[in-house]
Enzyme design. Structure first.
Site, PDB file in Angstrom:
ATOM      1  N   LYS A  99       0.881  -1.183   0.000  1.00  0.00           N
ATOM      2  CA  LYS A  99       0.000   0.000   0.000  1.00  0.00           C
ATOM      3  C   LYS A  99       0.914   1.228   0.000  1.00  0.00           C
ATOM      4  CE  LYS A  99      -1.797   2.997   2.009  1.00  0.00           C
ATOM      5  NZ  LYS A  99      -1.502   4.401   1.613  1.00  0.00           N
ATOM      6  N   GLU A 140      10.029   1.885  10.594  1.00  0.00           N
ATOM      7  CA  GLU A 140      11.056   2.902  10.346  1.00  0.00           C
ATOM      8  C   GLU A 140      10.343   4.244  10.385  1.00  0.00           C
ATOM      9  OE1 GLU A 140      13.831   0.091   7.513  1.00  0.00           O
ATOM     10  OE2 GLU A 140      13.337   2.113   6.843  1.00  0.00           O
ATOM     11  N   CYS A 191      14.366  10.835   6.239  1.00  0.00           N
ATOM     12  CA  CYS A 191      14.290  10.436   7.648  1.00  0.00           C
ATOM     13  C   CYS A 191      15.631  10.584   8.350  1.00  0.00           C
ATOM     14  CB  CYS A 191      13.781   9.008   7.760  1.00  0.00           C
ATOM     15  SG  CYS A 191      14.809   7.844   6.873  1.00  0.00           S
ATOM     16  N   GLU A 249       9.968  17.016  14.132  1.00  0.00           N
ATOM     17  CA  GLU A 249      10.461  16.704  12.778  1.00  0.00           C
ATOM     18  C   GLU A 249       9.742  17.609  11.777  1.00  0.00           C
ATOM     19  OE1 GLU A 249       9.220  12.988  10.903  1.00  0.00           O
ATOM     20  OE2 GLU A 249      11.289  12.666  10.267  1.00  0.00           O
TER      21      GLU A 249
HETATM   22  P1  NAD Z   1       2.636   8.714   7.128  1.00  0.00           P
HETATM   23  O1  NAD Z   1       2.836   7.954   8.381  1.00  0.00           O
HETATM   24  O2  NAD Z   1       1.648   9.794   7.094  1.00  0.00           O
HETATM   25  O3  NAD Z   1       2.219   7.718   5.937  1.00  0.00           O
HETATM   26  C1  NAD Z   1       3.000   6.604   5.595  1.00  0.00           C
HETATM   27  C2  NAD Z   1       2.099   5.535   5.035  1.00  0.00           C
HETATM   28  O4  NAD Z   1       1.221   5.076   6.049  1.00  0.00           O
HETATM   29  C3  NAD Z   1       1.208   5.996   3.887  1.00  0.00           C
HETATM   30  O5  NAD Z   1       1.158   4.975   2.914  1.00  0.00           O
HETATM   31  C4  NAD Z   1      -0.131   6.182   4.560  1.00  0.00           C
HETATM   32  O6  NAD Z   1      -1.218   6.025   3.680  1.00  0.00           O
HETATM   33  C5  NAD Z   1      -0.102   5.058   5.568  1.00  0.00           C
HETATM   34  N1  NAD Z   1      -1.024   5.220   6.720  1.00  0.00           N
HETATM   35  C6  NAD Z   1      -1.455   6.387   7.291  1.00  0.00           C
HETATM   36  N2  NAD Z   1      -2.298   6.107   8.308  1.00  0.00           N
HETATM   37  C7  NAD Z   1      -2.382   4.757   8.399  1.00  0.00           C
HETATM   38  C8  NAD Z   1      -3.084   3.862   9.249  1.00  0.00           C
HETATM   39  N3  NAD Z   1      -3.871   4.298  10.237  1.00  0.00           N
HETATM   40  N4  NAD Z   1      -2.948   2.529   9.059  1.00  0.00           N
HETATM   41  C9  NAD Z   1      -2.133   2.057   8.083  1.00  0.00           C
HETATM   42  N5  NAD Z   1      -1.464   2.851   7.226  1.00  0.00           N
HETATM   43  C10 NAD Z   1      -1.568   4.186   7.389  1.00  0.00           C
HETATM   44  O7  NAD Z   1       4.091   9.199   6.707  1.00  0.00           O
HETATM   45  P2  NAD Z   1       4.458  10.143   5.479  1.00  0.00           P
HETATM   46  O8  NAD Z   1       4.025  11.529   5.829  1.00  0.00           O
HETATM   47  O9  NAD Z   1       3.986   9.500   4.226  1.00  0.00           O
HETATM   48  O10 NAD Z   1       6.064  10.050   5.467  1.00  0.00           O
HETATM   49  C11 NAD Z   1       6.908  10.893   6.179  1.00  0.00           C
HETATM   50  C12 NAD Z   1       7.387  10.215   7.450  1.00  0.00           C
HETATM   51  O11 NAD Z   1       8.076   9.006   7.135  1.00  0.00           O
HETATM   52  C13 NAD Z   1       8.390  11.053   8.223  1.00  0.00           C
HETATM   53  O12 NAD Z   1       8.090  11.023   9.586  1.00  0.00           O
HETATM   54  C14 NAD Z   1       9.721  10.345   7.971  1.00  0.00           C
HETATM   55  O13 NAD Z   1      10.702  10.539   8.953  1.00  0.00           O
HETATM   56  C15 NAD Z   1       9.285   8.927   7.882  1.00  0.00           C
HETATM   57  N6  NAD Z   1      10.299   8.130   7.195  1.00  0.00           N
HETATM   58  C16 NAD Z   1      11.075   7.299   7.947  1.00  0.00           C
HETATM   59  C17 NAD Z   1      12.081   6.556   7.337  1.00  0.00           C
HETATM   60  C18 NAD Z   1      12.975   5.668   8.162  1.00  0.00           C
HETATM   61  O14 NAD Z   1      13.673   4.863   7.575  1.00  0.00           O
HETATM   62  N7  NAD Z   1      12.985   5.770   9.478  1.00  0.00           N
HETATM   63  C19 NAD Z   1      12.281   6.653   5.962  1.00  0.00           C
HETATM   64  C20 NAD Z   1      11.465   7.534   5.237  1.00  0.00           C
HETATM   65  C21 NAD Z   1      10.471   8.255   5.868  1.00  0.00           C
END
Ligand code: NAD
Length: 520
Positions: free
Chosen positions: A195, A270, A304, A401
């Site tokens: 997804k 992550e 990240c 962040e």
């Molecule tokens: P997000 O958590 O909003 O969304 C990530 C994914 O989760 C999307 O596909 C979204 O549709 C899904 N999602 C949202 N709510 C959900 C739920 N209740 N149940 C299941 N899935 C759900 O994150 P984002 O805004 O897309 O990405 C940015 C974040 O990702 C930042 O915090 C960044 O630090 C983090 N990130 C971390 C790493 C790492 O390796 N630690 C790498 C890249 C990004």
């Protein structure tokens, strides 16, 4: 026309062709080897962050679509788990070959969909191929275990794929991150339901096409587009899905843990970061400057592992922040398809608003905007690379962040002060340390609360090493064999050599009915 202008024009032509030939037909789910619309027939629109203009119509998945995909993954698992490691290796190498062949298409569409500059998306596509090659080569040994002899027994362990897994990815560098999760899952013998993020669905569609073309059996990889609260949630709750590999925000990780509780999901998270880069006055300051600037302003700061807090020793603070500001002022912000561009537009207007809101917060909190702090142009999601100085670690700009090209600079007095500041956040993903004192480097690295630490370097990945965070930055590690530990179950088999004695029960005189047993 300069060479860069010509390359940008060629990239725009390619995007136009791809819009006409593919994006205009809409993006569908890929379930059980078929491209399908959502069962409810709903769609959503995705936009390009360059001008926030319409890019494509996307099938909007719901619980029914997830159920279909989970069943397809469950059925395919019964045969994929039996496919030899050598055969999986061949297929995954073919995926890598095709990614390389289509890397230009992947890079331009990823730039258009996310706003990331093409110079970085080219290397992200190459890294996607590398992820597949790396795990392809490890597929034949994925099930290997240990021999653990004991008196009278031979114990041996082996690993078996856990089952169908859900992969949920964010929008910052979606293609590369998806391959980083999906390649080890497939190498381990798991099947996948992916997804992708609703803000950047395009490259997930390319990846599904590529894996199909590479000969991955039907149902081994499934793709369901849609929103987190519906499709994502349904995936985390589905009983046939055995584990969730998630990359995204910390708060979403908490939701997923709750949602997966009833079905006892194994989770790998992550999450976010507020990573410190600590610069001591004995460091090679020219190199440190390059790394500090790169690790916050590359990839739009939507990274990240970005070092979004720079902790600088007091004696060099003014001069070092002056030099950061000077470099930030020269960074080229603009068209992500132009190879000269260093920062493109932020991924989405909502994210743009969030990043812009920190410019006001910085002023309210009493920090100084030494550079940037403004948008670029009147439309699109472009911001100037920004530096906050005169900041304290308890300010929101130092604790939260921001996930944009925004750096917060904080002075420190000595090593103990630096360590206390570095650790005084809820996150613990990465840390960067600049010093020429080797003893201090080790001591500081041991005390720093982070999953990954680079000394005298920016983030340079080596795929066998563990990748992941501590505290609110994650649970679990990827990379090398660590990924297999997540996607596989370890089973122990104990074989008796026939020499041990089994305690014998029920061989004495049976007690008469009503007679009391000793001890009653
Ligand atoms: P997000 O958590 O909003 O969304 C990530 C994914 O989760 C999307 O596909 C979204 O549709 C899904 N999602 C949202 N709510 C959900 C739920 N209740 N149940 C299941 N899935 C759900 O994150 P984002 O805004 O897309 O990405 C940015 C974040 O990702 C930042 O915090 C960044 O630090 C983090 N990130 C971390 C790493 C790492 O390796 N630690 C790498 C890249 C990004």
């Amino acid at each position: 026309m300069t060479q860069a202008n010509a390359a940008a024009a060629a990239n725009h032509d390619l995007v136009q062709q791809l819009r006409d030939s593919r994006l205009n037909n809409g993006l569908k789910h890929f379930i059980g080897g078929q491209w399908v619309d959502g069962q409810a027939g709903k769609t959503f629109d995705t936009h390009s962050p360059v001008d926030n203009a319409f890019l494509a119509k996307v099938a909007e998945g719901d619980a029914q679509d997830i159920d279909r995909a989970a069943r397809a993954a469950h059925d395919a698992f019964q045969t994929w788990r039996e496919v030899s490691g050598a055969e999986r290796r061949k297929i995954l190498h073919r995926v890598a070959d095709l990614i390389e062949k289509r890397s230009q298409e992947i890079a331009v569409l990823e730039s258009t969909d996310t706003g990331q500059a093409i110079r970085f998306m080219k290397s992200a596509a190459a890294r996607g191929a590398e992820n597949f090659r790396f795990y392809a080569d490890r597929a034949p040994a994925a099930q290997d275990g240990q021999s653990l002899p004991a008196p009278g027994f031979i114990n041996y362990s082996m690993r078996q794929p856990i089952g169908p897994v859900g992969v949920i990815t964010p929008w910052n560098t979606p293609f590369m991150l998806s391959t980083w999760k999906i390649a080890p899952a497939l190498a381990a013998g798991c099947t996948v339901v992916h997804k992708p993020a609703e803000w950047s669905p395009v490259s997930a569609t390319l990846l599904a096409e590529i894996m199909d073309e590479a000969g991955l059996p039907k149902g081994v990889h499934n793709l369901v587009h849609g929103f987190g609260e519906s499709a994502g949630k349904a995936l985390t709750e589905h009983p046939l899905i055995k584990a969730i590999a998630f990359v995204g925000e910390t708060t979403t990780g908490s939701h997923i843990m709750r949602q997966g509780a009833d079905t006892l999901k194994r989770v790998h998270f992550e999450l976010g970061g507020k990573n410190p880069v600590v610069v001591f006055d004995d460091a090679d300051l020219d190199k440190a400057l390059d790394a500090v600037v790169f690790m916050i302003y590359s990839l739009n700061g939507e990274r990240c592992t970005s070092s979004s807090r720079v902790l600088i020793q007091e004696g060099i603070y003014d001069e070092f922040t002056r030099r950061i500001a000077e470099r930030a002022a020269k960074i080229r912000v603009g068209d992500p398809l132009d190879p000269d561009t260093e920062i493109g537009p932020l991924a989405h207007p909502r994210h743009f608003d969030k990043v812009m809101s920190y410019f006001d917060k910085a002023k309210e909190e009493g920090a100084t905007i030494a550079e940037g702090g403004v948008r670029v142009g009147d439309s699109g999601n472009f911001v100037r690379p920004t530096l906050f100085t005169g900041a304290r670690n308890d300010m929101r700009i130092a604790q939260e962040e921001i996930f944009g090209p925004v750096l917060t600079a904080i002075p420190f007095a000595d090593e103990a002060d630096a360590l206390a500041l570095a650790n005084d956040v809820k996150y613990g993903l990465a840390g960067y340390l600049w010093t020429n004192d080797v003893t201090r480097a080790h001591r500081f690295a041991h005390g720093l609360e982070a999953g990954m630490i680079w000394v005298n370097s920016e983030n340079v990945r080596h795929l066998p090493t563990p990748f992941g965070g501590v505290k609110n930055s994650g649970i679990g590690r990827d990379g090398g064999d660590y990924s297999f530990e997540f996607y596989m179950e370890t089973k122990n088999i104990a074989i008796s050599l026939g020499t041990h004695k089994t305690a014998r029960l029920g061989v004495g005189q049976a007690p008469a009915v009503g007679q009391k047993e000793a001890g009653e």
